[in-house]
Scaffold this motif. Structure first.
Motif, PDB file in Angstrom:
ATOM      1  N   THR A 104       5.121  70.845  67.092  1.00 26.49           N
ATOM      2  CA  THR A 104       5.076  69.556  67.772  1.00 26.49           C
ATOM      3  C   THR A 104       4.918  69.823  69.259  1.00 26.49           C
ATOM      4  O   THR A 104       5.429  70.807  69.778  1.00 26.49           O
ATOM      5  N   LYS A 105       4.185  68.953  69.912  1.00 24.99           N
ATOM      6  CA  LYS A 105       3.990  69.100  71.352  1.00 24.99           C
ATOM      7  C   LYS A 105       5.106  68.365  72.071  1.00 24.99           C
ATOM      8  O   LYS A 105       5.459  67.240  71.689  1.00 24.99           O
ATOM      9  N   PRO A 106       5.663  68.970  73.104  1.00 24.38           N
ATOM     10  CA  PRO A 106       6.746  68.300  73.823  1.00 24.38           C
ATOM     11  C   PRO A 106       6.255  67.029  74.512  1.00 24.38           C
ATOM     12  O   PRO A 106       5.183  66.994  75.091  1.00 24.38           O
ATOM     13  N   GLY A 107       7.063  65.979  74.384  1.00 20.00           N
ATOM     14  CA  GLY A 107       6.731  64.711  75.010  1.00 20.00           C
ATOM     15  C   GLY A 107       5.834  63.821  74.175  1.00 20.00           C
ATOM     16  O   GLY A 107       5.575  62.685  74.544  1.00 20.00           O
ATOM     17  N   ILE A 108       5.354  64.318  73.027  1.00 17.88           N
ATOM     18  CA  ILE A 108       4.458  63.536  72.163  1.00 17.88           C
ATOM     19  C   ILE A 108       5.076  63.460  70.768  1.00 17.88           C
ATOM     20  O   ILE A 108       5.465  64.462  70.192  1.00 17.88           O
TER      21      ILE A 108
ATOM     22  N   VAL B 227      -4.378  69.850  60.645  1.00 18.25           N
ATOM     23  CA  VAL B 227      -3.741  68.971  59.676  1.00 18.25           C
ATOM     24  C   VAL B 227      -2.329  68.634  60.153  1.00 18.25           C
ATOM     25  O   VAL B 227      -1.581  69.512  60.564  1.00 18.25           O
ATOM     26  N   PHE B 228      -1.993  67.352  60.095  1.00 17.04           N
ATOM     27  CA  PHE B 228      -0.653  66.903  60.452  1.00 17.04           C
ATOM     28  C   PHE B 228       0.088  66.509  59.186  1.00 17.04           C
ATOM     29  O   PHE B 228      -0.462  65.796  58.339  1.00 17.04           O
ATOM     30  N   GLU B 229       1.332  66.964  59.062  1.00 11.62           N
ATOM     31  CA  GLU B 229       2.170  66.650  57.911  1.00 11.62           C
ATOM     32  C   GLU B 229       3.539  66.189  58.374  1.00 11.62           C
ATOM     33  O   GLU B 229       3.895  66.343  59.539  1.00 11.62           O
ATOM     34  N   SER B 230       4.335  65.696  57.449  1.00 14.51           N
ATOM     35  CA  SER B 230       5.661  65.171  57.758  1.00 14.51           C
ATOM     36  C   SER B 230       6.605  66.298  58.172  1.00 14.51           C
ATOM     37  O   SER B 230       6.734  67.306  57.472  1.00 14.51           O
ATOM     38  N   VAL B 231       7.285  66.113  59.288  1.00 15.90           N
ATOM     39  CA  VAL B 231       8.221  67.108  59.797  1.00 15.90           C
ATOM     40  C   VAL B 231       9.419  67.241  58.863  1.00 15.90           C
ATOM     41  O   VAL B 231       9.968  68.331  58.696  1.00 15.90           O
ATOM     42  N   SER B 232       9.816  66.143  58.212  1.00 15.21           N
ATOM     43  CA  SER B 232      10.963  66.195  57.311  1.00 15.21           C
ATOM     44  C   SER B 232      10.629  66.861  55.972  1.00 15.21           C
ATOM     45  O   SER B 232      11.517  67.384  55.303  1.00 15.21           O
TER      46      SER B 232
ATOM     47  N   THR C 155       7.032  47.721  48.968  1.00 18.84           N
ATOM     48  CA  THR C 155       6.660  47.436  50.352  1.00 18.84           C
ATOM     49  C   THR C 155       7.857  47.003  51.182  1.00 18.84           C
ATOM     50  O   THR C 155       7.778  47.001  52.407  1.00 18.84           O
ATOM     51  N   GLN C 156       8.946  46.631  50.537  1.00 26.27           N
ATOM     52  CA  GLN C 156      10.148  46.255  51.272  1.00 26.27           C
ATOM     53  C   GLN C 156      10.836  47.473  51.893  1.00 26.27           C
ATOM     54  O   GLN C 156      11.456  47.356  52.935  1.00 26.27           O
ATOM     55  N   LYS C 157      10.762  48.614  51.255  1.00 23.65           N
ATOM     56  CA  LYS C 157      11.386  49.834  51.751  1.00 23.65           C
ATOM     57  C   LYS C 157      10.326  50.931  51.880  1.00 23.65           C
ATOM     58  O   LYS C 157      10.285  51.872  51.100  1.00 23.65           O
ATOM     59  N   PRO C 158       9.466  50.792  52.866  1.00 24.86           N
ATOM     60  CA  PRO C 158       8.377  51.760  53.012  1.00 24.86           C
ATOM     61  C   PRO C 158       8.875  53.087  53.577  1.00 24.86           C
ATOM     62  O   PRO C 158       9.930  53.167  54.205  1.00 24.86           O
ATOM     63  N   LYS C 159       8.084  54.118  53.363  1.00 18.25           N
ATOM     64  CA  LYS C 159       8.398  55.439  53.900  1.00 18.25           C
ATOM     65  C   LYS C 159       7.736  55.576  55.270  1.00 18.25           C
ATOM     66  O   LYS C 159       6.646  55.080  55.498  1.00 18.25           O
ATOM     67  N   SER C 160       8.423  56.276  56.140  1.00 17.85           N
ATOM     68  CA  SER C 160       7.868  56.566  57.457  1.00 17.85           C
ATOM     69  C   SER C 160       8.344  57.950  57.857  1.00 17.85           C
ATOM     70  O   SER C 160       9.388  58.415  57.390  1.00 17.85           O
ATOM     71  N   SER C 161       7.564  58.614  58.696  1.00 18.71           N
ATOM     72  CA  SER C 161       7.944  59.960  59.111  1.00 18.71           C
ATOM     73  C   SER C 161       7.266  60.324  60.418  1.00 18.71           C
ATOM     74  O   SER C 161       6.269  59.725  60.815  1.00 18.71           O
ATOM     75  N   LEU C 162       7.834  61.326  61.055  1.00 18.23           N
ATOM     76  CA  LEU C 162       7.196  61.932  62.220  1.00 18.23           C
ATOM     77  C   LEU C 162       6.333  63.078  61.736  1.00 18.23           C
ATOM     78  O   LEU C 162       6.668  63.747  60.760  1.00 18.23           O
ATOM     79  N   LEU C 163       5.215  63.308  62.407  1.00 15.52           N
ATOM     80  CA  LEU C 163       4.266  64.320  61.964  1.00 15.52           C
ATOM     81  C   LEU C 163       4.247  65.501  62.918  1.00 15.52           C
ATOM     82  O   LEU C 163       4.498  65.355  64.113  1.00 15.52           O
ATOM     83  N   GLY C 164       3.938  66.661  62.346  1.00 13.28           N
ATOM     84  CA  GLY C 164       3.760  67.873  63.128  1.00 13.28           C
ATOM     85  C   GLY C 164       2.503  68.587  62.673  1.00 13.28           C
ATOM     86  O   GLY C 164       2.009  68.383  61.557  1.00 13.28           O
ATOM     87  N   LEU C 165       1.999  69.450  63.522  1.00 13.26           N
ATOM     88  CA  LEU C 165       0.751  70.164  63.256  1.00 13.26           C
ATOM     89  C   LEU C 165       1.020  71.426  62.453  1.00 13.26           C
ATOM     90  O   LEU C 165       1.899  72.222  62.790  1.00 13.26           O
ATOM     91  N   VAL C 166       0.261  71.611  61.365  1.00 14.17           N
ATOM     92  CA  VAL C 166       0.340  72.831  60.575  1.00 14.17           C
ATOM     93  C   VAL C 166      -0.306  73.949  61.384  1.00 14.17           C
ATOM     94  O   VAL C 166      -1.370  73.747  61.986  1.00 14.17           O
ATOM     95  N   GLU C 167       0.337  75.117  61.394  1.00 11.39           N
ATOM     96  CA  GLU C 167      -0.160  76.230  62.197  1.00 11.39           C
ATOM     97  C   GLU C 167      -1.608  76.586  61.856  1.00 11.39           C
ATOM     98  O   GLU C 167      -2.002  76.586  60.700  1.00 11.39           O
ATOM     99  N   GLU C 168      -2.373  76.862  62.885  1.00  5.31           N
ATOM    100  CA  GLU C 168      -3.763  77.304  62.784  1.00  5.31           C
ATOM    101  C   GLU C 168      -4.636  76.340  61.972  1.00  5.31           C
ATOM    102  O   GLU C 168      -5.494  76.765  61.197  1.00  5.31           O
TER     103      GLU C 168
END
Length: 189
Positions: free
Chosen positions: A92-96, A80-85, A64-77
């Motif tokens: 991804t939608k611009p501005g969001i 479901v949102f998954e990690s962009v990395s 818990t001291q070094k948690p994982k974090s990521s930005l999400l993007g939408l899987v085509e069609e």
């Protein structure tokens, strides 16, 4: 007596064959098992189990001291949102930006949450600096233009110096919150 001991430990000794497979699945669990097994064999069963439980709790705190974090993007069609990395070709939608924090949010890692959020999205200090620069430019443009008439350029700069307008925090992977975590979310908002 030795044969009885070996026959009783046969199941535990067979686990050593599963160690490479366990290592590929979860390295942390493999280390916990190995420390518990080694301390039980070298010290005693009771002390070995106590060492295993304490080491396991230490590993949970460490995770818990070094948690994982990521930005999400939408899987085509899909919806479901998954990690962009982790995945390619995510939409991804611009501005969001959608931010996911994969750990409990409590007093120990609240600063990790804020720093990861600001690092992957936008830092509020940078927003304030950008707004101040835009305000200065607006004032400078007003002084330069005769008769107080604003031109299109100064109006454009004063509206929005950043293209990001929405940050969504995905809390589905946050197992629990304490009061410090709640205050952190309020502060971020």
């Amino acid at each position: 007596l030795a044969v009885i001991t070996i026959v009783n430990l046969r199941g535990a000794l067979r686990k050593f064959r599963d160690l490479p497979k366990m290592w590929n699945i979860s390295r942390m669990d493999s280390v916990i098992w190995f420390v518990t097994m080694l301390s039980s064999a070298l010290l005693s069963t009771e002390i070995g189990l106590l060492v295993g439980v304490c080491f396991s709790m230490f590993c949970v705190i460490l995770r818990t001291q070094k948690p994982k974090s990521s930005l999400l993007g939408l899987v085509e069609e899909s919806e479901v949102f998954e990690s962009v990395s982790a995945y390619k070709n995510l939409q991804t939608k611009p501005g969001i930006k959608i931010f996911r924090f994969v750990a409990p949010l409590y007093y120990i890692n609240k600063e990790c949450f804020k720093s990861a959020l600001y690092k992957q999205t936008v830092n509020p200090i940078l927003i304030k600096v950008a707004w101040k620069k835009a305000a200065k430019r607006k004032i400078k443009e007003e002084v330069v233009t005769p008769g107080g008439i604003q031109d299109e350029m100064s109006v454009q700069l004063s509206h929005d110096p950043l293209e990001l307008h929405t940050i969504v925090i995905d809390c589905s992977a946050i197992q629990f919150l304490d009061t410090a975590g709640i205050h952190t979310l309020k502060e971020v908002r």
